[in-house]
Scaffold this motif. Structure first.
Motif, PDB file in Angstrom:
ATOM      1  N   ILE A 128      48.219  50.180  37.732  1.00  0.00           N
ATOM      2  CA  ILE A 128      47.124  50.132  36.762  1.00  0.00           C
ATOM      3  C   ILE A 128      47.327  51.163  35.671  1.00  0.00           C
ATOM      4  O   ILE A 128      47.930  52.232  35.877  1.00  0.00           O
ATOM      5  N   GLU A 129      46.782  50.791  34.505  1.00  0.00           N
ATOM      6  CA  GLU A 129      46.920  51.697  33.365  1.00  0.00           C
ATOM      7  C   GLU A 129      45.804  52.713  33.386  1.00  0.00           C
ATOM      8  O   GLU A 129      46.015  53.918  33.329  1.00  0.00           O
ATOM      9  N   THR A 130      44.588  52.193  33.478  1.00  0.00           N
ATOM     10  CA  THR A 130      43.425  53.087  33.488  1.00  0.00           C
ATOM     11  C   THR A 130      42.576  52.712  34.704  1.00  0.00           C
ATOM     12  O   THR A 130      42.651  51.598  35.208  1.00  0.00           O
ATOM     13  N   ASN A 131      41.793  53.673  35.122  1.00  0.00           N
ATOM     14  CA  ASN A 131      40.890  53.434  36.259  1.00  0.00           C
ATOM     15  C   ASN A 131      39.790  52.472  35.809  1.00  0.00           C
ATOM     16  O   ASN A 131      39.014  52.796  34.912  1.00  0.00           O
ATOM     17  N   PRO A 132      39.687  51.286  36.413  1.00  0.00           N
ATOM     18  CA  PRO A 132      38.680  50.324  35.966  1.00  0.00           C
ATOM     19  C   PRO A 132      37.323  50.590  36.605  1.00  0.00           C
ATOM     20  O   PRO A 132      36.348  49.925  36.264  1.00  0.00           O
ATOM     21  N   LEU A 133      37.258  51.516  37.495  1.00  0.00           N
ATOM     22  CA  LEU A 133      36.015  51.688  38.262  1.00  0.00           C
ATOM     23  C   LEU A 133      35.041  52.593  37.533  1.00  0.00           C
ATOM     24  O   LEU A 133      35.460  53.557  36.877  1.00  0.00           O
ATOM     25  N   PRO A 134      33.732  52.340  37.627  1.00  0.00           N
ATOM     26  CA  PRO A 134      32.735  53.175  36.972  1.00  0.00           C
ATOM     27  C   PRO A 134      32.298  54.333  37.875  1.00  0.00           C
ATOM     28  O   PRO A 134      32.560  54.328  39.073  1.00  0.00           O
ATOM     29  N   ASP A 135      31.652  55.328  37.268  1.00  0.00           N
ATOM     30  CA  ASP A 135      30.926  56.320  38.067  1.00  0.00           C
ATOM     31  C   ASP A 135      29.780  55.601  38.773  1.00  0.00           C
ATOM     32  O   ASP A 135      29.295  54.574  38.315  1.00  0.00           O
ATOM     33  N   SER A 136      29.337  56.170  39.887  1.00  0.00           N
ATOM     34  CA  SER A 136      28.204  55.512  40.560  1.00  0.00           C
ATOM     35  C   SER A 136      27.345  56.524  41.305  1.00  0.00           C
ATOM     36  O   SER A 136      27.775  57.648  41.590  1.00  0.00           O
ATOM     37  N   LEU A 137      26.121  56.128  41.589  1.00  0.00           N
ATOM     38  CA  LEU A 137      25.225  56.911  42.442  1.00  0.00           C
ATOM     39  C   LEU A 137      25.012  56.126  43.731  1.00  0.00           C
ATOM     40  O   LEU A 137      24.661  54.935  43.681  1.00  0.00           O
ATOM     41  N   GLU A 138      25.204  56.757  44.882  1.00  0.00           N
ATOM     42  CA  GLU A 138      24.918  56.089  46.157  1.00  0.00           C
ATOM     43  C   GLU A 138      23.543  56.530  46.625  1.00  0.00           C
ATOM     44  O   GLU A 138      23.315  57.710  46.874  1.00  0.00           O
ATOM     45  N   VAL A 139      22.645  55.571  46.711  1.00  0.00           N
ATOM     46  CA  VAL A 139      21.248  55.880  47.003  1.00  0.00           C
ATOM     47  C   VAL A 139      20.939  55.516  48.460  1.00  0.00           C
ATOM     48  O   VAL A 139      20.964  54.337  48.827  1.00  0.00           O
ATOM     49  N   ALA A 140      20.662  56.527  49.281  1.00  0.00           N
ATOM     50  CA  ALA A 140      20.258  56.261  50.668  1.00  0.00           C
ATOM     51  C   ALA A 140      18.745  56.007  50.702  1.00  0.00           C
ATOM     52  O   ALA A 140      18.006  56.579  49.909  1.00  0.00           O
ATOM     53  N   LEU A 141      18.323  55.137  51.605  1.00  0.00           N
ATOM     54  CA  LEU A 141      16.932  54.682  51.583  1.00  0.00           C
ATOM     55  C   LEU A 141      16.121  55.251  52.745  1.00  0.00           C
ATOM     56  O   LEU A 141      16.654  55.555  53.815  1.00  0.00           O
ATOM     57  N   VAL A 142      14.849  55.385  52.498  1.00  0.00           N
ATOM     58  CA  VAL A 142      13.959  55.749  53.594  1.00  0.00           C
ATOM     59  C   VAL A 142      13.862  54.562  54.548  1.00  0.00           C
ATOM     60  O   VAL A 142      13.967  54.705  55.760  1.00  0.00           O
ATOM     61  N   ASN A 143      13.674  53.381  53.988  1.00  0.00           N
ATOM     62  CA  ASN A 143      13.502  52.184  54.791  1.00  0.00           C
ATOM     63  C   ASN A 143      14.407  51.089  54.236  1.00  0.00           C
ATOM     64  O   ASN A 143      14.275  50.712  53.070  1.00  0.00           O
ATOM     65  N   PRO A 144      15.316  50.601  55.043  1.00  0.00           N
ATOM     66  CA  PRO A 144      16.298  49.626  54.548  1.00  0.00           C
ATOM     67  C   PRO A 144      15.637  48.369  53.995  1.00  0.00           C
ATOM     68  O   PRO A 144      16.205  47.667  53.176  1.00  0.00           O
ATOM     69  N   ARG A 145      14.425  48.107  54.467  1.00  0.00           N
ATOM     70  CA  ARG A 145      13.727  46.922  53.985  1.00  0.00           C
ATOM     71  C   ARG A 145      13.345  47.037  52.499  1.00  0.00           C
ATOM     72  O   ARG A 145      12.973  46.057  51.871  1.00  0.00           O
TER      73      ARG A 145
END
Ligand SMILES: Nc1ncnc2c1ncn2[C@@H]1O[C@H](COP(=O)(O)OP(=O)(O)OP(=O)(O)O)[C@@H](O)[C@H]1O
Ligand SMILES: Nc1ncnc2c1ncn2[C@@H]1O[C@H](COP(=O)(O)OP(=O)(O)OP(=O)(O)O)[C@@H](O)[C@H]1O
Ligand SMILES: [Mg+2]
Ligand SMILES: [Mg+2]
Lengths: 306, 228, 228, 306
Positions: A128-145
């Motif tokens: 690959i030439e450049t990283n195609p992936l974006p920055d991200s935030l992983e959000v953990a939940l109180v309740n998966p529902r």
């Protein structure tokens, strides 16, 4: 003589009544060897699957909770976001209701993860030439529902380009964990109900076998409570002895199974014995006693003319 | 003490066991109730201790109408009498002593009084030495005497005895009847259903004779047979 | 037919019910077994129908030593006799008719013969009209007569009757004893344990008297009391 | 009369015996209303969890089998392999023991799959120069437990550069499916054993309540088999009636649960009612009868002097 009788204190009368009922119950327990043995074994083996189901349900609850913890919402951020903006975003997301924790994953880190997932065979960096992936935030939940509403809320925030939470996978996971939990509780309830009926019936059978005695006691002038109390105490006694015996199987059984499960499926979260067994045994004991007593009461109604 | 007025008893299967029976007993009386097998003697006694209810008519005991006695008051009624059952009705898992003591326990006799009085009652029927035997370990006559001891131990004002000497030899029968007489002399009202011609004829008490559910004879100082 | 040689019976609780009893009965004999209550009469009969085993001595029935009878052969022994039990021992969930029929069923009587013979036995004891009653629906004397009907219905060569008239009025008692006599005249060996002075004294058969587990009298043409 | 008796045919005797025992059993069932009702309800509710456990075990077996189907070994092929070589390799792998199916996945197809997995956000094609992914063979297994030996065998084949089968994931999957299967069977066995003891004890209680009758029958000269047979038939009858009642709950219950499960967890494979219920009900019935009968026999031993 009536005077003498009246002189006895209420406490004295009560303790005499208890002594009478207790003595009679013990004597019946002894002189009725065969019947008592059959009743106690029945109650005991009835409690085993109930205990098993409760233990299973407790473990399923723990497992499903931990499984559901893994549900998270990922917010992909706009390209070229500044560290200040990123922190602001992070704080904004964390403030949303239902959010337990927020973690920033830089695009470089994301690429490393992808490379790890593909294995050594394939070198992404080479092609690959450049990283195609974006920055991200992983959000953990109180309740998966709440994955969906949280995702929707996160999507509204400026700077978030896209949101993903594996809708289908989460739905399936939740369906399965829901099923497991309901299944555990249903099994517990079914077995509890079955145990109730069986114990009642067993006690009923022992009392039917002794209806002649009940008849005679009443003919001699015994009041309904006088007839009842020894039978009730006997029911309580049977319930207690049966629970004690069941505990003798359940406690070492659970500890052994736990040790074995830790070998075979070390990755599964399991409920520690001390967290489960004392409550389990005490509630089985109380349940056994109560059911034994009310079983006696119910069965006696048939033969007592009150 | 006892009063039956126009009492009819028809069992659920249609059998007419008592047919318009009227008869009364004063306090302190001694009555022999006789009649052929199936005449209704036990049925009459069952009405008195309320093991059964009259189909028609009125039954009173100790001035109290028990025809429609609420179930709540049955224990008190039964404690106020002693009953010797034709089939003994001993509690099978209690010893002789315990069977006798039971009749006092239900009346709330102070525990310290129970033992001496129960033992004395066993003494009176000649079975103090078998106090610890269970009913199945006793001979027919011995069981019968335990049943008698249980009926008299709490000194009830009314004693109902159904065939109390059926399993006893003449000598023991005679002793038991003497015992009943003594109890009667102390003021207890005694009603004895019996087939025992010898004791009826010797005692010459009031005799009430049933036949097919009807009173056919009521005679003071009677004999077993009216023309024997 | 029956032979006891030096038979002693000590119950597990230590009570000596029979003490060195020897006595025999020829085929076709009629014997009254008397003695005060608790003398051991029922115990002696129990040894004969093998409800219990002698502690010492030898018991034979119909020329056969039953002291050490294997359990396998007990049904055959019991079918070869009829027993009237002191406490009737009717099957509580069977009707009068079924109780009587049962004694024939167990001997493998052809089903078509059972009904007429059972009904006839009920007729003989005067209870054909109560054939469908359950035991608890019968009076004491009626139950006793069902028990007698059951004992005689399969026409056994040996009849053991324990106090068969304890719950019967003199007249019915007399009829039953006449019945036993008739059966005896037809060749059946009959042993009757009884307290009924009247019938013993009228019939004047052989009398064997037990007292405290020992034979104290064995008299042909005897009376209830040796010097009455 | 003895002659007359001897003249009856053995068949006649047998049928008379059966008629006797059957009649007695039915009469006892009727005249013993209370006891029969208690015994039948007990046996019935005992069979419910047993049936439930069997149904659960059957479904777990199906699910785990299908889950395990997904275990596969992937053989990554050397770069620039020719179609002939690829077919030869494929055939070679297919010939290995334990291999169920082999599928060729070209590098282009692999890239498409990776793109799909990453989602629309990231366009791999835009950023990569050449496809870094190799051709591969996906090897389905006869038995997922043989993943390791099959992988080892595949690795030996010339032209295979690398082999992957997600060792840890497979191990865990197998551990969990193994646990589920054993758990299902164990639950079935435990509940079956408990049911056995309860039914035996229940029948024992009904027989203890009637020991007096047994004693009397023997005193009148009934042979042990004559006493036994009605009780045995009664046990069989109780078992049958109880099973029929249990079936009335189990069959609609399973069908309803199935319909509900198809709604909630449509992706889970479940055993169709007609594949399970007939066998289940028949075996419960047979079991109930057998246990009822042998329960009677066992309980009677105590009161029969043979
Ligand atoms: N529970 C019942 N159901 C139906 N009939 C009954 C019942 N109890 C008694 N009988 C009938 O009622 C009649 C009177 O019975 P009862 O027991 O009063 O007679 P008894 O005079 O005591 O006779 P015995 O001297 O034989 O004891 C009898 O014919 C008997 O069969
Ligand atoms: N199972 C037993 N265990 C212990 N003792 C027993 C048992 N059966 C009877 N006895 C005792 O053995 C003695 C003889 O009893 P048995 O029943 O033979 O007397 P019986 O002559 O029939 O008396 P009755 O005329 O009162 O019926 C009695 O003292 C009795 O208490
Ligand atoms: Mg009567
Ligand atoms: Mg006797």
């Amino acid at each position: 003589m009536p005077e003498q009788r009246r002189r006895r204190s209420p406490l004295g009368v009560l303790s005499a009544a208890l002594a009478y009922a207790g003595g009679e119950a013990l004597a019946a327990f002894r002189r009725n060897g065969l019947m008592s043995a059959a009743a106690v074994t029945t109650i005991m083996v009835t409690l085993l699957p109930v205990g098993g189901a409760v233990a299973l349900a407790a473990n399923l609850r723990l497992m499903t909770t931990i499984l559901e913890r893994q549900v998270q919402v990922v917010a992909y951020l706009r390209d070229g976001i500044s560290p200040q903006e990123r922190d602001r975003l992070s704080a904004q997301v964390r403030a949303l209701p239902g959010v337990r924790r927020v973690e920033f994953v830089g695009r470089d880190q994301a690429l490393v993860r992808l490379q790890d997932a593909l294995g050594e065979r394939v070198s992404l960096r080479d092609v690959i030439e450049t990283n195609p992936l974006p920055d991200s935030l992983e959000v953990a939940l109180v309740n998966p529902r709440e994955a969906r509403p949280v995702a929707d809320a996160v999507r509204q925030i400026g700077g978030v380009e896209d949101v993903a939470f594996g809708a289908q996978a989460v739905d399936r996971l939740l369906a399965v964990t829901g099923l497991l939990r309901t299944g555990g509780v249903a099994a517990g309830l079914l077995l509890g109900g079955v145990a109730l009926i069986i114990i009642m019936n067993t006690i009923r059978l022992t009392i039917i076998g002794r209806r002649q005695e009940i008849e005679i006691m009443q003919l001699v002038g015994a009041s309904p409570w006088y007839v009842r109390s020894p039978f009730m105490l006997e029911g309580v006694l049977q319930g207690l002895v049966a629970t004690a015996l069941a505990a003798l199987v359940l406690i070492p059984g659970y500890i052994l199974l736990l040790a074995r499960a830790r070998d075979v499926v070390p990755f599964l979260p399991l409920v520690h014995a001390p967290d489960l067994l004392p409550t389990l045994v005490v509630s089985l004991g109380l349940g056994g006693m109560l059911v034994g007593m009310s079983g006696s009461l119910l069965a006696l109604r048939r033969f007592l003319h009150t | 003490m006892i009063r039956l007025q126009g009492v009819t008893k028809r069992y659920p299967n249609g059998l007419l066991a008592l047919n318009d029976v009227s008869f009364s007993m004063a306090e302190g009386e001694f009555v022999f109730l006789i009649g052929p097998t199936g005449a209704g003697k036990s049925t009459l006694l069952r009405l008195l201790y309320r093991a059964d209810v009259a189909s028609r008519g009125k039954v009173s005991v100790a001035g109290r109408d028990i025809t429609r006695l609420p179930a709540r008051q049955m224990p008190a009624l039964r404690r106020s009498m002693g009953v010797v059952f034709q089939d003994f009705k001993l509690l099978p898992r209690k010893t002789a002593y315990e069977n006798v003591a039971f009749a006092m326990q239900v009346t709330g006799t102070p525990p310290e009084e129970i033992r001496p009085r129960a033992m004395q009652a066993l003494e009176v029927v000649g079975l103090a030495d078998r106090a610890d035997a269970l009913p199945w370990q006793l001979s027919g006559g011995e069981q019968q005497r335990i049943s008698i001891a249980r009926a008299i131990v709490h000194q009830p004002p009314l004693l109902l005895a159904d065939e109390p000497t059926g399993n006893l030899d003449p000598r023991t029968s005679w002793e038991i009847v003497q015992l009943l007489s003594r109890i009667n002399l102390r003021g207890t009202t005694v009603l004895v259903a019996t087939h025992n011609k010898l004791i009826v004829d010797i005692l010459r008490q009031r005799v009430v004779e049933l036949a097919a559910g009807t009173v056919v004879r009521d005679e003071d100082y009677g004999l077993y047979a009216s023309h024997a």
